[in-house]
Design a protein around this motif. Structure first.
Motif, PDB file in Angstrom:
ATOM      1  N   PRO A 102      -1.030  27.388 -13.313  1.00  5.10           N
ATOM      2  CA  PRO A 102      -0.856  26.524 -14.483  1.00  5.10           C
ATOM      3  C   PRO A 102       0.226  25.477 -14.221  1.00  5.10           C
ATOM      4  N   MET A 103       0.067  24.300 -14.802  1.00  3.47           N
ATOM      5  CA  MET A 103       1.049  23.216 -14.625  1.00  3.47           C
ATOM      6  C   MET A 103       2.428  23.630 -15.138  1.00  3.47           C
ATOM      7  N   ALA A 104       2.485  24.504 -16.125  1.00  2.15           N
ATOM      8  CA  ALA A 104       3.765  24.914 -16.710  1.00  2.15           C
ATOM      9  C   ALA A 104       4.420  26.081 -15.969  1.00  2.15           C
ATOM     10  N   ALA A 105       3.762  26.607 -14.943  1.00  4.17           N
ATOM     11  CA  ALA A 105       4.300  27.763 -14.200  1.00  4.17           C
ATOM     12  C   ALA A 105       5.593  27.380 -13.487  1.00  4.17           C
ATOM     13  N   GLN A 106       6.502  28.343 -13.400  1.00  2.00           N
ATOM     14  CA  GLN A 106       7.754  28.152 -12.660  1.00  2.00           C
ATOM     15  C   GLN A 106       7.534  28.546 -11.202  1.00  2.00           C
ATOM     16  N   VAL A 107       8.057  27.734 -10.285  1.00  5.36           N
ATOM     17  CA  VAL A 107       7.911  27.986  -8.857  1.00  5.36           C
ATOM     18  C   VAL A 107       9.209  27.591  -8.164  1.00  5.36           C
ATOM     19  N   GLU A 108       9.550  28.296  -7.086  1.00  2.00           N
ATOM     20  CA  GLU A 108      10.739  27.951  -6.321  1.00  2.00           C
ATOM     21  C   GLU A 108      10.362  26.904  -5.285  1.00  2.00           C
ATOM     22  N   VAL A 109      11.185  25.850  -5.185  1.00  2.00           N
ATOM     23  CA  VAL A 109      10.882  24.701  -4.320  1.00  2.00           C
ATOM     24  C   VAL A 109      12.065  24.390  -3.423  1.00  2.00           C
ATOM     25  N   SER A 110      11.758  24.083  -2.165  1.00  2.00           N
ATOM     26  CA  SER A 110      12.739  23.547  -1.240  1.00  2.00           C
ATOM     27  C   SER A 110      12.232  22.195  -0.778  1.00  2.00           C
ATOM     28  N   ARG A 111      13.075  21.194  -0.907  1.00  2.00           N
ATOM     29  CA  ARG A 111      12.701  19.842  -0.488  1.00  2.00           C
ATOM     30  C   ARG A 111      13.457  19.462   0.761  1.00  2.00           C
TER      31      ARG A 111
END
Length: 94
Positions: free
Chosen positions: A84-93
């Protein structure tokens, strides 16, 4: 005991270490954000612990405004993760 197989264990056994990038250096910092804020090139850590580098983003998955799919397409593997677009995800840029 049930005759129904435990697909979670089966998938873990079948995938082995292919679902994680153990040979790569882990990012120093991870930021939690919504799936809507993810960009191509971001490294994602999913709730399962699996990681992927986003090569493509497929918006409106299955014609639904609220779903997105992140695709990793490399010579080592092809992986698609819908959420889902509203899901929380961990991101590294980078």
């Amino acid at each position: 005991m049930s005759d129904v197989p435990n697909y979670r264990l089966l998938a873990r056994h079948t995938l082995g270490s292919a679902d994680k990038w153990e040979d790569e250096v882990m990012a120093d910092s991870w930021t939690t954000m919504t799936a809507a804020d993810v960009q191509v090139g971001d490294r994602l850590r999913l709730a399962t612990g699996s990681e992927l580098t986003v090569s493509r983003i497929e918006p409106e998955l299955l014609g639904m405004d609220g779903l997105v799919a992140f695709i990793e397409d490399t010579s080592e593997r092809w992986f698609k993760q819908p959420m889902p677009m509203a899901a929380q995800v961990e991101v590294s840029r980078a």
